[in-house]
Design a protein around this motif. Structure first.
Motif, PDB file in Angstrom:
ATOM      1  N   ALA A  25       0.826  -1.215   0.000  1.00 14.22           N
ATOM      2  CA  ALA A  25       0.000   0.000   0.000  1.00 14.22           C
ATOM      3  C   ALA A  25       0.858   1.263   0.000  1.00 14.22           C
ATOM      4  O   ALA A  25       0.487   2.261  -0.618  1.00 14.22           O
ATOM      5  CB  ALA A  25      -0.934  -0.008   1.199  1.00 14.22           C
ATOM      6  N   ARG A  26       1.992   1.233   0.675  1.00 19.73           N
ATOM      7  CA  ARG A  26       2.893   2.393   0.759  1.00 19.73           C
ATOM      8  C   ARG A  26       3.972   2.374  -0.325  1.00 19.73           C
ATOM      9  O   ARG A  26       4.856   3.222  -0.344  1.00 19.73           O
ATOM     10  CB  ARG A  26       3.556   2.452   2.135  1.00 19.73           C
ATOM     11  N   GLU A  27       3.886   1.397  -1.224  1.00 21.74           N
ATOM     12  CA  GLU A  27       4.840   1.251  -2.330  1.00 21.74           C
ATOM     13  C   GLU A  27       6.281   1.148  -1.841  1.00 21.74           C
ATOM     14  O   GLU A  27       7.198   1.768  -2.373  1.00 21.74           O
ATOM     15  CB  GLU A  27       4.673   2.390  -3.337  1.00 21.74           C
ATOM     16  N   GLN A  39      10.752   8.222   2.744  1.00 19.10           N
ATOM     17  CA  GLN A  39       9.420   8.612   3.224  1.00 19.10           C
ATOM     18  C   GLN A  39       8.458   7.432   3.267  1.00 19.10           C
ATOM     19  O   GLN A  39       7.709   7.277   4.230  1.00 19.10           O
ATOM     20  CB  GLN A  39       8.850   9.711   2.318  1.00 19.10           C
ATOM     21  N   SER A  40       8.471   6.573   2.252  1.00 18.93           N
ATOM     22  CA  SER A  40       7.500   5.479   2.196  1.00 18.93           C
ATOM     23  C   SER A  40       7.694   4.476   3.336  1.00 18.93           C
ATOM     24  O   SER A  40       6.721   3.990   3.907  1.00 18.93           O
ATOM     25  CB  SER A  40       7.552   4.775   0.838  1.00 18.93           C
ATOM     26  N   LEU A  43       6.395   6.077   6.580  1.00 20.82           N
ATOM     27  CA  LEU A  43       4.930   6.047   6.641  1.00 20.82           C
ATOM     28  C   LEU A  43       4.426   4.625   6.904  1.00 20.82           C
ATOM     29  O   LEU A  43       3.440   4.439   7.618  1.00 20.82           O
ATOM     30  CB  LEU A  43       4.326   6.627   5.370  1.00 20.82           C
ATOM     31  N   ALA A  44       5.123   3.633   6.372  1.00 15.75           N
ATOM     32  CA  ALA A  44       4.769   2.242   6.674  1.00 15.75           C
ATOM     33  C   ALA A  44       4.978   1.958   8.157  1.00 15.75           C
ATOM     34  O   ALA A  44       4.176   1.258   8.779  1.00 15.75           O
ATOM     35  CB  ALA A  44       5.597   1.283   5.818  1.00 15.75           C
ATOM     36  N   GLU A  45       6.039   2.515   8.718  1.00 14.62           N
ATOM     37  CA  GLU A  45       6.284   2.373  10.159  1.00 14.62           C
ATOM     38  C   GLU A  45       5.113   2.964  10.950  1.00 14.62           C
ATOM     39  O   GLU A  45       4.613   2.345  11.897  1.00 14.62           O
ATOM     40  CB  GLU A  45       7.580   3.089  10.545  1.00 14.62           C
TER      41      GLU A  45
END
Length: 100
Positions: A25-27, A39-40, A43-45
């Motif tokens: 989902a967060r690529e 960044q991805s 955000l997954a974290e």
């Protein structure tokens, strides 16, 4: 260390299937080398921390595990705010006009 390895280290409590879904989902490329400036993965974290809020506490013998739910939410929100993610919740109620 790969992105997948890093997420497994920081949130072992979350199942691998959920981690994989969040990375998709967060690529996030699971096999890419982890970078704190990505960044991805950050955000997954944050998504992982929010997911951990759903894990119930448990006790087995003398071992007891319980997560500080507000702390997990604060950590996730700090990351969401940093990157301007729509999941950021500033805690201010969103009031809309209602006709009575």
């Amino acid at each position: 260390m790969t992105n997948k390895d890093w997420l497994n280290e920081i949130v072992p409590e979350v199942s691998q299937g959920i981690k994989d879904a969040i990375m998709v989902a967060r690529e996030v490329n699971p096999g890419a080398t982890y970078s704190v400036t990505d960044q991805s993965i950050e955000l997954a974290e944050a998504d992982m921390y929010m997911r951990m809020r759903r894990i119930s506490s448990f006790t087995e013998g003398s071992l007891s595990v319980k997560y500080d739910l507000s702390s997990l939410k604060e950590q996730a929100n700090a990351i969401y705010k940093l990157y301007g993610d729509p999941k950021y919740n500033d805690g201010i109620p969103k009031i809309r006009s209602v006709k009575l």
